[in-house]
Design a protein around this motif. Structure first.
Motif: not given
Length: 375
Positions: A71-72, A79-80, A168-169, A280-284
């Protein structure tokens, strides 16, 4: 033996409690189980049964952890920060050789790398250390050509995808999970159990098989299955010892080292697809559909299961075409189903036969979906 079922259900969900009670009544040994369900972001089922388990009990949830970790990853793609079709080596330059340099994040997270383990395997301390696993696997010869097949990377997939997240982060997948998911939503699902929560932790309990089941368990594992489950070592890794090991609890390896409860798992999946506490839901919708979509047609080279994975999550055709989630070795299952707005979580501390998704999940899921569809 009359194990008592405790907890509550919302009005209209009584049939789910009845199904849970019926299952527990026929168990030869206490399953030490929990069941939590959210509908449209609201918890409607909160049940538990066992001699030493309540709704707050935390224990090892094995591969349920993969759902939290991935999910992360899905959020970072949304987020791109990450891209499904960017080569892994773009973020992780050491991930090269034997075709690895061509593998994308999409291929990696859908268990296509062939890096199911090293030839020598890992001991318990090493298996808890995602950074160590990733470093060793980066130079390992895959068990098949990356991208040319898929097979369950049972104890290493979170280390591999987690290393992409770290490159990446600059943060571990456990740190991003804590910051983006666990802390904001108060989830009782930990990738690294804080010392303050140790008092609620209770160990996974041994399987108590019948003589016929014990005979089946004594059969040797197929070669790739043994490698993937770190059973090619001498002595083989014991799954219960792994889950209960203090380093597993401390570090929370992202493949199978999470510690949690059904409440925490269900709340996480509810947050993924539903409005929760005004958020709002985390996932679009597009992201949720992509992680649920089948990416691995055909048989799994490790487990032989057909049509096994979406992106980091298992296929759940008996739940629904857009459902996504993951099971856990002792019998647990957690998932989200956008079509019915259900978030479901079942855990059991007593390891069930033969391992993997416990069969009672079919009956419990059927009861849950019947109510949800009626609403």
């Amino acid at each position: 033996m009359g194990v008592r079922v405790n907890g509550t259900v919302a009005a209209g969900w009584e049939s789910v409690r009845e199904e849970f009670e019926a299952f527990v009544a026929f168990e030869a040994h206490s399953p030490e189980a929990q069941l939590a369900v959210h509908h449209e972001g609201r918890r409607v089922v909160d049940l538990w049964a066992g001699e030493d388990t309540d709704g707050d009990t935390l224990s090892g949830v094995y591969s349920i952890t993969k759902g939290a970790a991935h999910l992360v990853v899905a959020l970072l793609v949304q987020d791109g920060v990450l891209e499904w079709d960017r080569p892994v080596s773009s973020d992780w330059p050491e991930f090269t050789g034997d075709g690895k340099e061509r593998l994308t994040l999409r291929g990696l997270i859908s268990h296509q790398s062939g890096l199911i383990n090293t030839a020598e395997g890992f001991d318990y301390e090493e298996m808890a250390d995602d950074a160590l696993i990733a470093a060793r696997l980066a130079g390992q010869k895959p068990f098949w050509e990356p991208g040319k097949g898929y097979g369950y990377h049972a104890f290493v997939i979170g280390a591999l995808t987690g290393e992409v997240v770290r490159r990446a982060t600059g943060r571990s997948i456990q740190e991003v999970y804590e910051e983006r998911l666990r802390a904001p939503y108060g989830l009782d699902l930990y990738l690294g159990l804080p010392a303050a929560e140790e008092g609620r932790w209770k160990p996974v309990l041994e399987m108590l098989p019948t003589p016929e089941q014990a005979s089946a368990l004594a059969e040797p594992l197929p070669e790739l299955l043994a490698v993937a489950f770190n059973a090619h070592r001498e002595p083989p890794m014991d799954l219960i010892s792994y889950a209960n090991h203090p380093r597993t609890r401390e570090l929370g390896p992202a493949s199978a080292g999470g510690i949690g409860s059904a409440r925490g798992i269900a709340a996480m999946y509810a947050a993924a697809i539903s409005e929760v506490d005004g958020r709002a839901p985390l996932l679009e919708a597009e992201t949720a559909a992509e992680v649920a979509r089948l990416h691995t047609p055909g048989p799994d080279l490790v487990t032989s299961e057909p049509d096994h994975f979406g992106l980091g999550f298992k296929q759940l055709p008996t739940v629904g075409p857009r459902a996504f989630g993951h099971s856990g070795a002792a019998g647990a299952l957690g998932y989200a189903d956008p079509d019915t707005s259900i978030a479901y979580a079942y855990t059991r501390r007593r390891f069930g036969f033969p391992g993997g998704t416990a069969p009672e999940n079919e009956r419990l899921t059927a009861a849950v979906l019947k109510v949800a569809r009626g609403l």
